[in-house]
Write a protein that holds these residues in place. Sequence first.
Motif, mmCIF file in Angstrom:
data_model
loop_
_atom_site.group_PDB
_atom_site.id
_atom_site.type_symbol
_atom_site.label_atom_id
_atom_site.label_comp_id
_atom_site.label_asym_id
_atom_site.label_seq_id
_atom_site.Cartn_x
_atom_site.Cartn_y
_atom_site.Cartn_z
ATOM 1 N N THR A 144 21.647 87.452 -0.335
ATOM 2 C CA THR A 144 20.946 86.618 0.627
ATOM 3 C C THR A 144 20.621 85.233 0.079
ATOM 4 O O THR A 144 19.470 84.831 0.000
ATOM 5 N N ASN A 145 21.673 84.543 -0.392
ATOM 6 C CA ASN A 145 21.518 83.168 -0.858
ATOM 7 C C ASN A 145 20.548 83.035 -2.034
ATOM 8 O O ASN A 145 19.795 82.073 -2.139
ATOM 9 N N VAL A 146 20.597 83.998 -2.945
ATOM 10 C CA VAL A 146 19.738 83.963 -4.133
ATOM 11 C C VAL A 146 20.437 83.155 -5.230
ATOM 12 O O VAL A 146 21.570 83.438 -5.607
ATOM 13 N N THR A 147 19.737 82.171 -5.745
ATOM 14 C CA THR A 147 20.264 81.331 -6.815
ATOM 15 C C THR A 147 19.989 81.949 -8.186
ATOM 16 O O THR A 147 18.907 82.485 -8.429
ATOM 17 N N VAL A 148 20.954 81.853 -9.071
ATOM 18 C CA VAL A 148 20.741 82.291 -10.453
ATOM 19 C C VAL A 148 19.803 81.310 -11.139
ATOM 20 O O VAL A 148 20.039 80.093 -11.129
ATOM 21 N N THR A 149 18.721 81.813 -11.707
ATOM 22 C CA THR A 149 17.823 80.995 -12.515
ATOM 23 C C THR A 149 17.562 81.713 -13.832
ATOM 24 O O THR A 149 17.666 82.941 -13.916
ATOM 25 N N GLU A 150 17.210 80.942 -14.843
ATOM 26 C CA GLU A 150 16.917 81.551 -16.144
ATOM 27 C C GLU A 150 15.697 82.468 -16.063
ATOM 28 O O GLU A 150 15.661 83.517 -16.705
ATOM 29 N N ALA A 151 14.718 82.103 -15.277
ATOM 30 C CA ALA A 151 13.532 82.950 -15.131
ATOM 31 C C ALA A 151 13.891 84.264 -14.436
ATOM 32 O O ALA A 151 13.452 85.348 -14.854
ATOM 33 N N ARG A 152 14.680 84.198 -13.387
ATOM 34 C CA ARG A 152 15.050 85.419 -12.660
ATOM 35 C C ARG A 152 15.914 86.338 -13.506
ATOM 36 O O ARG A 152 15.902 87.558 -13.332
ATOM 37 N N LYS A 153 16.688 85.772 -14.424
ATOM 38 C CA LYS A 153 17.563 86.601 -15.262
ATOM 39 C C LYS A 153 16.784 87.547 -16.165
ATOM 40 O O LYS A 153 17.352 88.514 -16.674
ATOM 41 N N GLU A 154 15.502 87.306 -16.349
ATOM 42 C CA GLU A 154 14.696 88.230 -17.145
ATOM 43 C C GLU A 154 14.459 89.546 -16.417
ATOM 44 O O GLU A 154 14.258 90.588 -17.039
ATOM 45 N N LYS A 155 14.493 89.513 -15.082
ATOM 46 C CA LYS A 155 14.193 90.709 -14.288
ATOM 47 C C LYS A 155 15.395 91.231 -13.503
ATOM 48 O O LYS A 155 15.387 92.376 -13.058
ATOM 49 N N TYR A 156 16.412 90.390 -13.316
ATOM 50 C CA TYR A 156 17.521 90.761 -12.451
ATOM 51 C C TYR A 156 18.859 90.449 -13.097
ATOM 52 O O TYR A 156 18.968 89.576 -13.950
#
Length: 328
Positions: A144-156
């Motif tokens: 659903t149009n989720v952008t890769v971010t360094e912060a999100r990569k910690e959880k996903y």
Amino acid sequence: MALTRRALLPAAAALAATLLLAACGSGGNAAAELGGSKGSTAPNGATINLTPQQNRVSTPKVDAIAALVPDEVRRRGTLRVAASVGSVPPLGFYATDDRTVIGTEPDIAYLIGDVLGLKVELDPVSWENVFVGLDSGKYDAGITNVTVTEARKEKYDFATYRLDILGFEAKKGGSWKVKGPADVAGHTIGVSSGTNQEKLLLAWNDQNVKAGLKPVDVKYYQNASDYYLALGSGRIDAWLGPNPSGAFHAAQTGETEIIGTYSGAGDTVLGKIAATTKKDNGLVKALNGAVNEVIKNGTYGQVLKRWGLDNEAVPTSEINPPGLPRTN
């Protein structure tokens, strides 16, 4: 496809089917406003099907890729997908029946399900509940149009499937253009909270303030009807959101224009949109394999062309590429 990190797509090239009016629950149906059963034409000439009878692009199961699916999901036989429908077309919105979710993101989700041999269960939720549901295990993936971010990569974990292009949309006919942080100084700009575009705008504002420039007056809106009313009345100078939605809205109405595009990951990283799953749950390799399969067999390109997003295609799906950097 060649694309520099800083100079991004021309506005018209990334268009697809969108008009301003409200997502479901806000007093209007976007598909109905776009033309109802007659459909709408994307700038690439494609006729957009707005009805529940989508005749979606499909593709065969690939056993070798389906074997990568974790046992629990394979035994269940379904892929539970969170889809945020609080935005305007072409990414994810309701058809003319005000119930069926259609758009680029659902089509990609169904293609992935085809390759994996799983029935897709698409659940439209608010943006924040996409991540709440992933955290709790209610959903296997968010597409659903989720952008890769360094912060999100910690959880996903992420399997990319489209470029992330942001667009500044303003009233048509002005001389103001946005190429970088200094160009937004002193302006009133609308954005949705919790998005990567908000992070980018706030980072630009911090940079401007440190440089002695005027701050941005940031206004927050969650619904298309609200931010377009604000833009039309002059309460905001521009709206910063996904370029596909803004650019097509501009093309449909003739009242606004895209005055600048930018990578959703900033000026050092090319932004990517990705299928998102809870970190280390074992699903990301299957998602990545499925996306690469549909890129290879051409059905991915058919979906993007169908919605007018040809120029946001990626040549290959990546797992956890560099994302929007952290901001202090």
